[in-house]
Design an enzyme around this catalytic site. Structure first.
Site, PDB file in Angstrom:
ATOM      1  N   LYS A 215      39.998  37.609  41.872  1.00  0.00           N
ATOM      2  CA  LYS A 215      39.140  36.891  42.824  1.00  0.00           C
ATOM      3  C   LYS A 215      39.987  36.207  43.905  1.00  0.00           C
ATOM      4  O   LYS A 215      39.719  36.345  45.091  1.00  0.00           O
ATOM      5  CB  LYS A 215      38.282  35.828  42.094  1.00  0.00           C
ATOM      6  CG  LYS A 215      37.381  36.389  41.014  1.00  0.00           C
ATOM      7  CD  LYS A 215      36.544  35.321  40.354  1.00  0.00           C
ATOM      8  CE  LYS A 215      37.316  34.262  39.613  1.00  0.00           C
ATOM      9  NZ  LYS A 215      38.090  34.727  38.433  1.00  0.00           N
TER      10      LYS A 215
ATOM     11  N   ARG B 288      29.856  29.327  38.027  1.00  0.00           N
ATOM     12  CA  ARG B 288      30.445  29.857  36.811  1.00  0.00           C
ATOM     13  C   ARG B 288      29.528  29.701  35.611  1.00  0.00           C
ATOM     14  O   ARG B 288      29.879  30.077  34.499  1.00  0.00           O
ATOM     15  CB  ARG B 288      31.696  29.067  36.537  1.00  0.00           C
ATOM     16  CG  ARG B 288      32.933  29.936  36.501  1.00  0.00           C
ATOM     17  CD  ARG B 288      34.005  29.008  36.143  1.00  0.00           C
ATOM     18  NE  ARG B 288      35.245  29.520  35.835  1.00  0.00           N
ATOM     19  CZ  ARG B 288      36.228  29.691  36.709  1.00  0.00           C
ATOM     20  NH1 ARG B 288      36.037  29.534  37.970  1.00  0.00           N
ATOM     21  NH2 ARG B 288      37.393  30.045  36.283  1.00  0.00           N
TER      22      ARG B 288
ATOM     23  N   ARG C 222      51.409  36.502  36.421  1.00  0.00           N
ATOM     24  CA  ARG C 222      51.030  35.845  37.687  1.00  0.00           C
ATOM     25  C   ARG C 222      52.001  34.716  38.040  1.00  0.00           C
ATOM     26  O   ARG C 222      52.432  33.966  37.174  1.00  0.00           O
ATOM     27  CB  ARG C 222      49.625  35.275  37.566  1.00  0.00           C
ATOM     28  CG  ARG C 222      49.264  34.409  38.767  1.00  0.00           C
ATOM     29  CD  ARG C 222      47.817  34.178  38.899  1.00  0.00           C
ATOM     30  NE  ARG C 222      47.239  33.425  37.788  1.00  0.00           N
ATOM     31  CZ  ARG C 222      45.952  33.137  37.715  1.00  0.00           C
ATOM     32  NH1 ARG C 222      45.124  33.552  38.646  1.00  0.00           N
ATOM     33  NH2 ARG C 222      45.492  32.454  36.691  1.00  0.00           N
TER      34      ARG C 222
ATOM     35  N   ARG D 261      51.103  29.034  36.067  1.00  0.00           N
ATOM     36  CA  ARG D 261      50.080  28.030  35.779  1.00  0.00           C
ATOM     37  C   ARG D 261      50.081  27.658  34.296  1.00  0.00           C
ATOM     38  O   ARG D 261      50.299  28.512  33.444  1.00  0.00           O
ATOM     39  CB  ARG D 261      48.695  28.571  36.169  1.00  0.00           C
ATOM     40  CG  ARG D 261      48.328  28.237  37.586  1.00  0.00           C
ATOM     41  CD  ARG D 261      47.083  28.898  38.064  1.00  0.00           C
ATOM     42  NE  ARG D 261      45.935  28.904  37.171  1.00  0.00           N
ATOM     43  CZ  ARG D 261      44.756  29.438  37.487  1.00  0.00           C
ATOM     44  NH1 ARG D 261      44.588  29.990  38.674  1.00  0.00           N
ATOM     45  NH2 ARG D 261      43.760  29.422  36.645  1.00  0.00           N
TER      46      ARG D 261
ATOM     47  N   ARG E 194      39.921  31.219  27.718  1.00  0.00           N
ATOM     48  CA  ARG E 194      39.224  31.334  29.012  1.00  0.00           C
ATOM     49  C   ARG E 194      38.364  32.593  29.041  1.00  0.00           C
ATOM     50  O   ARG E 194      37.271  32.596  29.605  1.00  0.00           O
ATOM     51  CB  ARG E 194      40.250  31.351  30.157  1.00  0.00           C
ATOM     52  CG  ARG E 194      40.879  29.995  30.396  1.00  0.00           C
ATOM     53  CD  ARG E 194      42.148  30.087  31.198  1.00  0.00           C
ATOM     54  NE  ARG E 194      41.946  30.601  32.539  1.00  0.00           N
ATOM     55  CZ  ARG E 194      42.910  31.135  33.286  1.00  0.00           C
ATOM     56  NH1 ARG E 194      44.145  31.243  32.818  1.00  0.00           N
ATOM     57  NH2 ARG E 194      42.651  31.560  34.493  1.00  0.00           N
TER      58      ARG E 194
HETATM   59  P1  AP5 Z   1      44.086  36.435  40.752  1.00  0.00           P
HETATM   60  O1  AP5 Z   1      43.658  36.933  42.079  1.00  0.00           O
HETATM   61  O2  AP5 Z   1      44.928  35.199  40.690  1.00  0.00           O
HETATM   62  O3  AP5 Z   1      42.856  36.334  39.755  1.00  0.00           O
HETATM   63  P2  AP5 Z   1      41.633  35.332  39.726  1.00  0.00           P
HETATM   64  O4  AP5 Z   1      40.421  36.138  39.419  1.00  0.00           O
HETATM   65  O5  AP5 Z   1      41.600  34.473  40.944  1.00  0.00           O
HETATM   66  O6  AP5 Z   1      42.058  34.505  38.440  1.00  0.00           O
HETATM   67  P3  AP5 Z   1      42.052  32.961  38.099  1.00  0.00           P
HETATM   68  O7  AP5 Z   1      42.844  32.819  36.811  1.00  0.00           O
HETATM   69  O8  AP5 Z   1      42.533  32.128  39.240  1.00  0.00           O
HETATM   70  O9  AP5 Z   1      40.603  32.727  37.812  1.00  0.00           O
HETATM   71  P4  AP5 Z   1      39.993  31.694  36.964  1.00  0.00           P
HETATM   72  O10 AP5 Z   1      38.625  31.968  37.329  1.00  0.00           O
HETATM   73  O11 AP5 Z   1      40.248  31.649  35.530  1.00  0.00           O
HETATM   74  O12 AP5 Z   1      40.749  30.351  37.430  1.00  0.00           O
HETATM   75  P5  AP5 Z   1      40.316  29.161  38.373  1.00  0.00           P
HETATM   76  O13 AP5 Z   1      41.506  28.708  39.074  1.00  0.00           O
HETATM   77  O14 AP5 Z   1      39.093  29.513  39.146  1.00  0.00           O
HETATM   78  O15 AP5 Z   1      44.875  37.655  40.032  1.00  0.00           O
HETATM   79  C1  AP5 Z   1      45.494  37.491  38.756  1.00  0.00           C
HETATM   80  C2  AP5 Z   1      46.848  38.230  38.757  1.00  0.00           C
HETATM   81  O16 AP5 Z   1      46.621  39.638  38.855  1.00  0.00           O
HETATM   82  C3  AP5 Z   1      47.753  37.856  39.939  1.00  0.00           C
HETATM   83  O17 AP5 Z   1      49.072  37.830  39.500  1.00  0.00           O
HETATM   84  C4  AP5 Z   1      47.522  38.995  40.959  1.00  0.00           C
HETATM   85  O18 AP5 Z   1      48.648  39.227  41.785  1.00  0.00           O
HETATM   86  C5  AP5 Z   1      47.233  40.185  40.038  1.00  0.00           C
HETATM   87  N1  AP5 Z   1      46.262  41.135  40.595  1.00  0.00           N
HETATM   88  C6  AP5 Z   1      45.128  40.830  41.295  1.00  0.00           C
HETATM   89  N2  AP5 Z   1      44.463  41.977  41.620  1.00  0.00           N
HETATM   90  C7  AP5 Z   1      45.191  43.013  41.082  1.00  0.00           C
HETATM   91  C8  AP5 Z   1      45.030  44.437  41.049  1.00  0.00           C
HETATM   92  N3  AP5 Z   1      43.982  45.039  41.644  1.00  0.00           N
HETATM   93  N4  AP5 Z   1      45.963  45.172  40.404  1.00  0.00           N
HETATM   94  C9  AP5 Z   1      47.044  44.576  39.794  1.00  0.00           C
HETATM   95  N5  AP5 Z   1      47.257  43.229  39.804  1.00  0.00           N
HETATM   96  C10 AP5 Z   1      46.337  42.459  40.422  1.00  0.00           C
HETATM   97  O19 AP5 Z   1      39.853  28.088  37.289  1.00  0.00           O
HETATM   98  C11 AP5 Z   1      40.776  27.429  36.439  1.00  0.00           C
HETATM   99  C12 AP5 Z   1      40.036  26.414  35.570  1.00  0.00           C
HETATM  100  O20 AP5 Z   1      39.383  25.435  36.417  1.00  0.00           O
HETATM  101  C13 AP5 Z   1      38.895  26.979  34.710  1.00  0.00           C
HETATM  102  O21 AP5 Z   1      39.373  27.478  33.480  1.00  0.00           O
HETATM  103  C14 AP5 Z   1      38.006  25.728  34.540  1.00  0.00           C
HETATM  104  O22 AP5 Z   1      38.528  24.851  33.576  1.00  0.00           O
HETATM  105  C15 AP5 Z   1      38.112  25.045  35.886  1.00  0.00           C
HETATM  106  N6  AP5 Z   1      37.045  25.491  36.833  1.00  0.00           N
HETATM  107  C16 AP5 Z   1      37.210  26.162  38.012  1.00  0.00           C
HETATM  108  N7  AP5 Z   1      36.031  26.419  38.592  1.00  0.00           N
HETATM  109  C17 AP5 Z   1      35.082  25.899  37.770  1.00  0.00           C
HETATM  110  C18 AP5 Z   1      33.655  25.866  37.805  1.00  0.00           C
HETATM  111  N8  AP5 Z   1      32.958  26.427  38.817  1.00  0.00           N
HETATM  112  N9  AP5 Z   1      33.014  25.265  36.780  1.00  0.00           N
HETATM  113  C19 AP5 Z   1      33.678  24.677  35.768  1.00  0.00           C
HETATM  114  N10 AP5 Z   1      35.029  24.684  35.652  1.00  0.00           N
HETATM  115  C20 AP5 Z   1      35.731  25.286  36.649  1.00  0.00           C
END
Ligand code: AP5
Length: 216
Positions: A13, A88, A123, A156, A167
């Site tokens: 994402k 989410r 990552r 991270r 997660r």
């Molecule tokens: P990346 O693009 O970083 O993936 P992502 O989907 O953004 O993953 P996140 O871990 O950031 O998502 P998340 O939803 O768990 O975390 P968030 O920060 O929102 O890609 C991942 C890796 O793969 C990278 O190394 C990239 O280079 C590689 N990659 C990407 N595409 C690729 C491809 N096509 N091929 C190969 N490699 C690829 O949330 C963190 C925490 O915050 C949550 O656990 C929760 O506690 C809290 N939180 C955030 N939002 C909310 C909400 N709305 N409600 C409640 N709690 C929340």
């Protein structure tokens, strides 16, 4: 253009949000980045959020909904925005709907769990900007530093294998129901596009498919 990016942790994402945000000149609103910034600043919100995030759990809906509602009223969102990591839960999606925020497209990036674990363990992140790299699939130009600022990259705290598994479980239980939620919404509302992309393809291919579906 108001876009929601939907997908498991590590589905890509944030990676696609960076590209789409530049392409359409709209801000990327990552709730994860907002919470990490609050943690870095040591605010009350940050302290509360850290406990949930370190445990791989979701931060309570009321906290997140308030943050996002406030953010999308800011002037840079007047031509649209990209929601990365929100909604989410069904309660968050309902709150967005109740607030009367029109959405043009929901993009689901679909990646199986075994691929996710490999992605998140490799990552690396530039904390100040949220720019994301992967040691194999999307390496920085120079080992260990951000391409643009030359500052160090970090891993991270929640990208440890045991937290990744938690997660993923939380995703399947609380966020995956949004796939059906928005598919149904799109069936009832012709102004809303539901786009499903196979996220196991290369980053470039995923970008191209999303763009073709949005502009087609
Ligand atoms: P990346 O693009 O970083 O993936 P992502 O989907 O953004 O993953 P996140 O871990 O950031 O998502 P998340 O939803 O768990 O975390 P968030 O920060 O929102 O890609 C991942 C890796 O793969 C990278 O190394 C990239 O280079 C590689 N990659 C990407 N595409 C690729 C491809 N096509 N091929 C190969 N490699 C690829 O949330 C963190 C925490 O915050 C949550 O656990 C929760 O506690 C809290 N939180 C955030 N939002 C909310 C909400 N709305 N409600 C409640 N709690 C929340």
């Amino acid at each position: 253009m108001r876009i929601i990016l939907l997908g498991a942790p590590g589905a890509g994402k944030g990676t696609q949000a960076q590209f789409l945000s530049k392409h359409f000149n709209i801000p990327q609103i990552s709730t994860g980045d907002m919470l990490r910034a609050a943690i870095a600043e040591g605010t009350e919100l940050g302290k509360k959020a850290k406990e949930y995030m370190d445990a791989g759990q979701l931060v309570p809906d009321d906290v997140i909904v308030g943050l996002v509602k406030e953010r999308i009223t800011q002037p840079d969102c007047k031509n649209g925005f990209l929601l990365d990591g929100f909604p989410r839960t069904v309660a968050q999606a309902d709150a967005l709907k109740a607030a009367g925020v029109p959405i043009d497209a929901v993009i689901e990036i679909d990646v199986p769990d075994d691929v996710i674990v490999e992605r998140l363990s490799g990552r690396r992140v530039h904390p100040a900007s949220g720019r994301t790299y992967h040691i194999v699939y999307n390496p920085p130009r120079q080992d260990g530093v951000d391409d643009i600022t030359g500052e160090p990259l970090i891993q991270r705290d929640d990208d440890k294998p045991e937290t990744i598994r938690k997660r993923l479980a939380v995703y399947h239980e609380q966020t995956a129901p949004l796939v059906d939620y928005y598919r149904r919404e799109a069936e009832q509302n012709p102004a809303l596009k539901y786009i499903h992309v196979d996220g196991t393809q290369t980053i470039d291919k995923v970008e191209q498919e999303i763009l073709a579906a949005l502009e087609g």
